[in-house]
Scaffold this motif. Sequence first.
Motif, PDB file in Angstrom:
ATOM      1  N   TYR A 108       0.836  -1.207   0.000  1.00 32.03           N
ATOM      2  CA  TYR A 108       0.000   0.000   0.000  1.00 32.03           C
ATOM      3  C   TYR A 108       0.871   1.258   0.000  1.00 32.03           C
ATOM      4  O   TYR A 108       0.581   2.230  -0.699  1.00 32.03           O
ATOM      5  N   ALA A 109       1.951   1.232   0.770  1.00 34.92           N
ATOM      6  CA  ALA A 109       2.837   2.397   0.827  1.00 34.92           C
ATOM      7  C   ALA A 109       3.545   2.604  -0.506  1.00 34.92           C
ATOM      8  O   ALA A 109       3.774   3.741  -0.935  1.00 34.92           O
ATOM      9  N   GLN A 110       3.916   1.506  -1.191  1.00 39.18           N
ATOM     10  CA  GLN A 110       4.562   1.642  -2.494  1.00 39.18           C
ATOM     11  C   GLN A 110       3.631   2.307  -3.501  1.00 39.18           C
ATOM     12  O   GLN A 110       4.050   3.148  -4.298  1.00 39.18           O
ATOM     13  N   VAL A 111       2.367   1.926  -3.456  1.00 37.20           N
ATOM     14  CA  VAL A 111       1.391   2.487  -4.406  1.00 37.20           C
ATOM     15  C   VAL A 111       1.032   3.916  -4.035  1.00 37.20           C
ATOM     16  O   VAL A 111       0.955   4.798  -4.893  1.00 37.20           O
ATOM     17  N   THR A 112       0.851   4.178  -2.739  1.00 37.69           N
ATOM     18  CA  THR A 112       0.227   5.421  -2.293  1.00 37.69           C
ATOM     19  C   THR A 112       1.217   6.488  -1.871  1.00 37.69           C
ATOM     20  O   THR A 112       0.992   7.674  -2.105  1.00 37.69           O
ATOM     21  N   PHE A 113       2.312   6.077  -1.251  1.00 37.34           N
ATOM     22  CA  PHE A 113       3.241   7.050  -0.672  1.00 37.34           C
ATOM     23  C   PHE A 113       4.606   7.043  -1.354  1.00 37.34           C
ATOM     24  O   PHE A 113       5.597   7.486  -0.776  1.00 37.34           O
ATOM     25  N   SER A 114       4.679   6.512  -2.557  1.00 34.65           N
ATOM     26  CA  SER A 114       5.935   6.539  -3.300  1.00 34.65           C
ATOM     27  C   SER A 114       5.617   6.761  -4.771  1.00 34.65           C
ATOM     28  O   SER A 114       4.452   6.808  -5.169  1.00 34.65           O
ATOM     29  N   TRP A 167       3.423  -3.764  -7.791  1.00 34.67           N
ATOM     30  CA  TRP A 167       2.548  -4.938  -7.795  1.00 34.67           C
ATOM     31  C   TRP A 167       3.387  -6.220  -7.732  1.00 34.67           C
ATOM     32  O   TRP A 167       3.079  -7.144  -6.970  1.00 34.67           O
ATOM     33  N   ALA A 168       4.475  -6.265  -8.501  1.00 32.13           N
ATOM     34  CA  ALA A 168       5.354  -7.434  -8.447  1.00 32.13           C
ATOM     35  C   ALA A 168       5.983  -7.570  -7.064  1.00 32.13           C
ATOM     36  O   ALA A 168       6.055  -8.676  -6.498  1.00 32.13           O
ATOM     37  N   ASN A 169       6.431  -6.456  -6.494  1.00 31.55           N
ATOM     38  CA  ASN A 169       6.987  -6.484  -5.137  1.00 31.55           C
ATOM     39  C   ASN A 169       5.957  -6.981  -4.135  1.00 31.55           C
ATOM     40  O   ASN A 169       6.252  -7.786  -3.238  1.00 31.55           O
ATOM     41  N   GLY A 170       4.729  -6.467  -4.264  1.00 32.62           N
ATOM     42  CA  GLY A 170       3.678  -6.841  -3.328  1.00 32.62           C
ATOM     43  C   GLY A 170       3.341  -8.314  -3.381  1.00 32.62           C
ATOM     44  O   GLY A 170       3.087  -8.956  -2.342  1.00 32.62           O
ATOM     45  N   GLN A 171       3.338  -8.886  -4.573  1.00 29.11           N
ATOM     46  CA  GLN A 171       3.050 -10.320  -4.698  1.00 29.11           C
ATOM     47  C   GLN A 171       4.152 -11.155  -4.053  1.00 29.11           C
ATOM     48  O   GLN A 171       3.877 -12.169  -3.402  1.00 29.11           O
ATOM     49  N   GLU A 172       5.407 -10.732  -4.220  1.00 32.51           N
ATOM     50  CA  GLU A 172       6.518 -11.449  -3.583  1.00 32.51           C
ATOM     51  C   GLU A 172       6.434 -11.300  -2.062  1.00 32.51           C
ATOM     52  O   GLU A 172       6.661 -12.271  -1.316  1.00 32.51           O
TER      53      GLU A 172
END
Length: 463
Positions: A406-412, A420-425
Amino acid sequence: MPLSSASSSASAAEPLTVVGGGLVGSLLALYLAQHDHPVEMFERRPDLRRGGLVEGRSINLALSDRGWRALAGVGIAAPVHEVAIAMYRRVMHDARGQLTYQPYGKEGQAIYSVSRAGLNRRMLDLVEQEPRIRLRFNQQCQRVDLRRRTLDMLDADTGQTTTRPYRRLFGVDGAYSAVRGALQKTDRFNFSQHYLDYGYKELTIAAGPGGEWAIEKNALHIWPRGQYMMIALPNLDGSFNCTLFFPFEGPRSFAALQTPTQVRAFFEEVFPDAVPLMPELEAEFFENPTSSLVTIRCFPWTYHDEVLLLGDAAHAIVPFYGQGMNAGFEDCSVLHELLGRHGADWPAVFDEFQRQRKPNADAMADLALYNFEEMRDRVADPQFLLQKKIESFISAQYPDKWLPLYAQVTFSHTPYAEAWANGQEQERVMQRLMPHIHTEADYHRPQVQRLIAEEMARRPHHL
């Protein structure tokens, strides 16, 4: 004959045409004007600043870092901050009215609730103040002739249709784009649209006495109920804009609620703590439209170096990550960067734009659908909330190795596809860790710390 790209000095003044005067279209026109282009801008609807138009169909917008950066690029971030309300966490309401909480990010991080109409008004004011932009309302694009490079525009005030030439056309006219409709008739154009079986309807939690907020102001409220949900975002006047996401058909659906008595009985059963705060519930339920939720994917987003699609015209998504507007705004800032790098080399600008943005738009569409399931169901699960707390602990302990999805999508500004790839891992890592963690205190057990250290050792770079 198509007009060829002019030399750098001549093309600096090349006129550009924007179809669509909504949020993304307005921001795009402002960015194009920054590059010294005269811009002619057509908007299908009347000027919402003149008629006091109430949207009645739009979810309150959630501005996050990508959107703020794009607004800052045209000098509007500060005035928008004045009419935005920070939301630092989710507040989940269960069927008994009990509350649980989930912060959105680190302390001080927030997404911001803004009114779509209010933001659009401010952006239109900026557009009108820009002498290089000529804005026309009540202009419906009926036909795009790609070969002749002309638009047939119907003037709603006069009923007259006028054919207007364009040299470079930007289609920013929404999910049902007329400009994209012309591209869909060209060879090898890929297009898909997918509707959810859910619709949405706007409702209101009224302001309390003296304009006070009846529930926590600086939060996004969710009533997760498994197969449906309601959310609420704060307004400046003390009210909350509520959105019911609900199946179109079925035993619990829009089709099943046909009378005011049925509506009230349903809400009292499943949203009991909200009903006393919604004095206009029955009236709004039947007066406000039920709107659909669509994901649109297409490619290419260009036609030669003459037409470019941006925003929902290129990549409409469902609203469950609060990124539709932010993604459209990021389109504008990315295009701005490419124009700064390539100047008026339109073939290079258009090609690099679509190849950079297309995989990110597809990833964001997947993320939005994923987050729908999370919001309507998983946020009510204590095990899910525990996992999110553990993820925040890992991020604090290993800040160079772990940033929650969520932080990668929203705050970066990490590209959506990379996030998305990071989140799945990361989810795969959590599935290995969570069987060993049953309480927050378990995080500090030596065995758990050893497992986490082993996982982090496999991650040589930041995720």
